[in-house]
Design a protein around this motif. Structure first.
Motif, PDB file in Angstrom:
ATOM      1  N   CYS A 155      -6.168  -0.878  -0.812  1.00 12.52           N
ATOM      2  CA  CYS A 155      -5.641  -1.640   0.603  1.00 12.52           C
ATOM      3  C   CYS A 155      -7.002  -1.726   1.356  1.00 12.52           C
ATOM      4  O   CYS A 155      -7.691  -0.692   1.559  1.00 12.52           O
ATOM      5  CB  CYS A 155      -4.608  -0.481   1.246  1.00 12.52           C
ATOM      6  N   CYS A 192      -0.186   3.239   3.418  1.00  8.01           N
ATOM      7  CA  CYS A 192       0.236   2.852   5.103  1.00  8.01           C
ATOM      8  C   CYS A 192       1.312   1.699   4.833  1.00  8.01           C
ATOM      9  O   CYS A 192       1.528   1.158   5.906  1.00  8.01           O
ATOM     10  CB  CYS A 192      -1.214   2.205   5.691  1.00  8.01           C
ATOM     11  N   TYR A 227       1.059  -1.231   4.333  1.00  9.73           N
ATOM     12  CA  TYR A 227       0.382  -2.853   4.600  1.00  9.73           C
ATOM     13  C   TYR A 227       0.746  -3.763   3.296  1.00  9.73           C
ATOM     14  O   TYR A 227       0.769  -3.222   2.039  1.00  9.73           O
ATOM     15  CB  TYR A 227      -1.166  -2.744   4.800  1.00  9.73           C
ATOM     16  N   GLY A 229      -5.987   3.086   0.547  1.00 11.03           N
ATOM     17  CA  GLY A 229      -4.453   3.550  -0.239  1.00 11.03           C
ATOM     18  C   GLY A 229      -4.556   2.660  -1.661  1.00 11.03           C
ATOM     19  O   GLY A 229      -5.018   1.438  -1.533  1.00 11.03           O
ATOM     20  N   CYS A 262       1.028  -1.452  -0.051  1.00 11.62           N
ATOM     21  CA  CYS A 262       0.153  -0.007  -0.075  1.00 11.62           C
ATOM     22  C   CYS A 262       0.896   1.285   0.079  1.00 11.62           C
ATOM     23  O   CYS A 262       1.943   1.216   0.825  1.00 11.62           O
ATOM     24  CB  CYS A 262      -0.960  -0.171   1.175  1.00 11.62           C
ATOM     25  N   LYS A 319      -6.771  -1.913   4.586  1.00 12.23           N
ATOM     26  CA  LYS A 319      -6.609  -1.194   5.766  1.00 12.23           C
ATOM     27  C   LYS A 319      -7.005   0.225   5.892  1.00 12.23           C
ATOM     28  O   LYS A 319      -7.536   0.702   6.759  1.00 12.23           O
ATOM     29  CB  LYS A 319      -5.364  -1.194   6.356  1.00 12.23           C
ATOM     30  N   CYS A 320      -6.667   0.887   4.572  1.00 15.27           N
ATOM     31  CA  CYS A 320      -6.743   2.328   4.409  1.00 15.27           C
ATOM     32  C   CYS A 320      -7.295   3.066   3.103  1.00 15.27           C
ATOM     33  O   CYS A 320      -7.522   4.141   3.137  1.00 15.27           O
ATOM     34  CB  CYS A 320      -5.445   3.061   4.648  1.00 15.27           C
TER      35      CYS A 320
HETATM   36 ZN    ZN Z   1      -3.161   0.726   3.243  1.00 14.69          ZN
END
Ligand code: ZN
Ligand code: AP5
Ligand code: MG
Length: 214
Positions: A150, A133, A135, A155, A130, A152-153
């Motif tokens: 991503c 972040c 990841y 991105g 990512c 998680k974020c």
């Molecule tokens: Zn991310």
């Protein structure tokens, strides 16, 4: 907790570091992530590091040690850290000893994640990192819910420049020649915990938790 993660490229150092830091409440210090951030910003140090990273060889020790010394000067390191991708040479290990001496502290664990080379090319060619972040997803083992994005974020996911088969082979050679000898260096201190890194991410995480007792 002061921990070093050692393992070949693709062993899961970053994946496991991210899982450890939330639980342990310490920062992850990844020299690879720090260099990629400097490349993105286009700093002189980043441009110099990129020449080496693109070839799959190590950035010179003096550059790496300078960056790490600066990082250790930040207050969040005082309570511990998970080192991911540092040290990678004897010279770096000795520099770390000096830094820890000055801090009046010592390492608790050196976690060695063992994965045979055959697994690693597949892990790295399938990795999607990512931009937001850092990841790491994997197209097969940890696919994002939405392609290219991503979980998680939100991105953008990208493929690292050094995750090409030819460069991966060179990174593996570099690891075996320059970094794996550190396992002997730390074995003498009685703090090496060797983990089988071929299982699932959850299995590896559990093995690390058992080995470090946290
Ligand atoms: Zn991310
Ligand atoms: P760096 O960024 O540290 O790269 P590396 O050591 O080659 O390691 P990777 O980040 O590729 O692998 P990883 O072990 O973190 O695996 P990950 O968790 O992502 O360094 C890059 C370059 O910077 C170096 O080549 C060098 O030039 C320079 N550099 C950096 N530090 C330096 C230093 N100290 N000195 C000199 N030069 C330095 O996992 C990989 C993939 O597999 C992911 O997609 C993940 O989802 C998947 N995966 C993880 N675990 C599992 C599992 N158990 N099962 C299935 N898939 C898994
Ligand atoms: Mg990594």
């Amino acid at each position: 907790m002061k921990i070093i993660l050692i393992g070949p490229p693709g062993a899961g150092k970053g994946t496991q570091a991210k899982r450890m830091i939330d639980r342990l409440g310490v920062p992850q210090i990844s020299t690879g992530d720090m260099f990629r951030a400097a490349v993105k910003e286009g700093t002189p140090m980043g441009l110099k590091a990129k020449e080496y990273m693109d070839k799959g060889v190590l950035v010179p020790d003096d550059v790496v040690i300078g960056v790490v010394e600066e990082r250790f000067g930040k207050p969040d390191c005082a309570g511990g850290f998970v080192l991911d991708g540092f040290p990678r040479t004897q010279e770096q290990a000795r520099a770390l000893d000096g830094i820890l001496d000055k801090m009046g502290t010592t390492l608790d664990h050196v976690v060695v994640i063992e994965v045979p080379d055959d697994y690693l090319v597949n892990r790295l060619t399938g990795r999607r990192t990512c931009r937001g972040c850092n990841y790491m997803h994997h197209i097969e083992y940890d696919p994002p819910k939405k392609e290219g994005v991503c979980d998680k974020c939100g991105g953008e996911l990208y493929q690292r420049d050094d995750d090409k088969e030819e460069t991966i082979r060179q990174r593996l050679k570099t690891y075996h020649a320059q970094t794996s000898p550190l396992i002997t260096y730390y074995s003498g201190k009685g703090i090496v915990r060797t983990i089988d890194g071929t299982g699932s991410m959850e299995q590896v995480q559990k093995a690390i938790r058992d080995a470090i007792g946290a």
